[in-house]
Design an enzyme around this catalytic site. Structure first.
Site, PDB file in Angstrom:
ATOM      1  N   ASN A 194       0.803  -1.224   0.000  1.00  0.00           N
ATOM      2  CA  ASN A 194       0.000   0.000   0.000  1.00  0.00           C
ATOM      3  C   ASN A 194       0.835   1.274   0.000  1.00  0.00           C
ATOM      4  O   ASN A 194       0.372   2.338   0.418  1.00  0.00           O
ATOM      5  CB  ASN A 194      -0.969   0.017   1.186  1.00  0.00           C
ATOM      6  CG  ASN A 194      -1.848  -1.212   1.223  1.00  0.00           C
ATOM      7  OD1 ASN A 194      -2.427  -1.596   0.207  1.00  0.00           O
ATOM      8  ND2 ASN A 194      -1.947  -1.845   2.391  1.00  0.00           N
ATOM      9  N   ARG A 195       2.069   1.162  -0.480  1.00  0.00           N
ATOM     10  CA  ARG A 195       2.996   2.291  -0.535  1.00  0.00           C
ATOM     11  C   ARG A 195       3.323   2.849   0.856  1.00  0.00           C
ATOM     12  O   ARG A 195       3.834   3.964   0.977  1.00  0.00           O
ATOM     13  CB  ARG A 195       2.459   3.414  -1.440  1.00  0.00           C
ATOM     14  CG  ARG A 195       2.402   3.036  -2.924  1.00  0.00           C
ATOM     15  CD  ARG A 195       3.798   2.659  -3.423  1.00  0.00           C
ATOM     16  NE  ARG A 195       3.865   2.435  -4.840  1.00  0.00           N
ATOM     17  CZ  ARG A 195       3.835   1.232  -5.410  1.00  0.00           C
ATOM     18  NH1 ARG A 195       3.668   0.160  -4.665  1.00  0.00           N
ATOM     19  NH2 ARG A 195       3.954   1.089  -6.704  1.00  0.00           N
ATOM     20  N   LEU A 196       3.060   2.081   1.903  1.00  0.00           N
ATOM     21  CA  LEU A 196       3.418   2.484   3.265  1.00  0.00           C
ATOM     22  C   LEU A 196       4.775   1.862   3.609  1.00  0.00           C
ATOM     23  O   LEU A 196       4.891   0.999   4.475  1.00  0.00           O
ATOM     24  CB  LEU A 196       2.332   2.068   4.251  1.00  0.00           C
ATOM     25  CG  LEU A 196       0.969   2.729   4.026  1.00  0.00           C
ATOM     26  CD1 LEU A 196      -0.053   2.212   5.028  1.00  0.00           C
ATOM     27  CD2 LEU A 196       1.097   4.251   4.138  1.00  0.00           C
TER      28      LEU A 196
END
Length: 217
Positions: A194-196
């Site tokens: 999630n691009r985290l």
């Protein structure tokens, strides 16, 4: 424009192989780099020593290129190049730089920023003597970053030098030197879903200590 070019790019990759926790960190960023570097070698990452070197002119004009890391220790990260090249000219006028490693198989990136110093003549000589003979001739043949009329100019110069040095030791060109980037910031990036992503930065403070900070992705 986005619709027109949408087929030119790969689908967005999801990163999910590993996580990077504070409790897994070595307090010494050079040792942490060494750990990741060894893991990149063991994972058969394509040229784990490949790095992007970014330099800048004194008035802030940046440039970047791929280089090969030649060594690293507590003093910093070592690479060699032609001092008369664009990067050499940048570093002579603005001795600060940044390097980036990208190990795709591990979904990892390392960003390093710091100051630049040249290695000694003796150290440069010692490393130059270990290079393949063709690379040594190439260092003499190429006026790196300068305009030439054709490929033939380069090939003819190489052939001439190869003949001149036949049966002889090839000395290091006086303009070919080593540089050491002494880091003041090292950021370790681990891809996450999630691009985290996990981003953990070691930052050198005035008393010589490294402090560790987590950054938002």
């Amino acid at each position: 424009m986005a619709d027109k070019n949408k087929n030119m790019f790969l689908d967005q990759k999801e990163y999910e192989l590993y996580e990077f926790k504070e409790e897994d960190l070595d307090p010494d960023p050079l040792k942490q780099f060494g750990k990741w570097y060894e893991e990149a070698i063991k994972a058969n990452c394509l040229q784990p020593d490949a790095m992007t070197l970014a330099t800048s002119t004194p008035d802030g004009v940046p440039s970047a290129r791929m280089m090969l890391l030649k060594d690293f220790d507590q003093n910093g990260f070592l690479f060699y190049t032609n001092c008369d090249s664009r990067k050499g000219e940048d570093l002579s006028q603005n001795p600060r730089a940044s390097i980036v490693f990208w190990w795709s198989l591990l979904e990892r990136q390392v960003r390093i920023e710091g100051s630049i110093t040249k290695v000694s003549e003796q150290e440069a000589d010692a490393y130059f003597s270990t290079r393949p003979r063709g690379s040594c001739i190439g260092a003499w043949a190429s006026n790196q970053s300068k305009i030439i009329g054709s490929r033939r100019v380069l090939d003819d110069r190489y052939n001439e030098l190869e003949e001149n040095y036949q049966g002889k030791e090839i000395p290091r060109p006086p303009y070919w030197m080593g540089y050491c980037l002494k880091p003041n910031s090292i950021e370790f990036w681990q891809g996450r879903p999630n691009r985290l992503h996990d981003r953990i930065r070691y930052r050198l403070v005035q008393d010589g200590r490294w402090i560790i900070e987590r950054l938002a992705p």
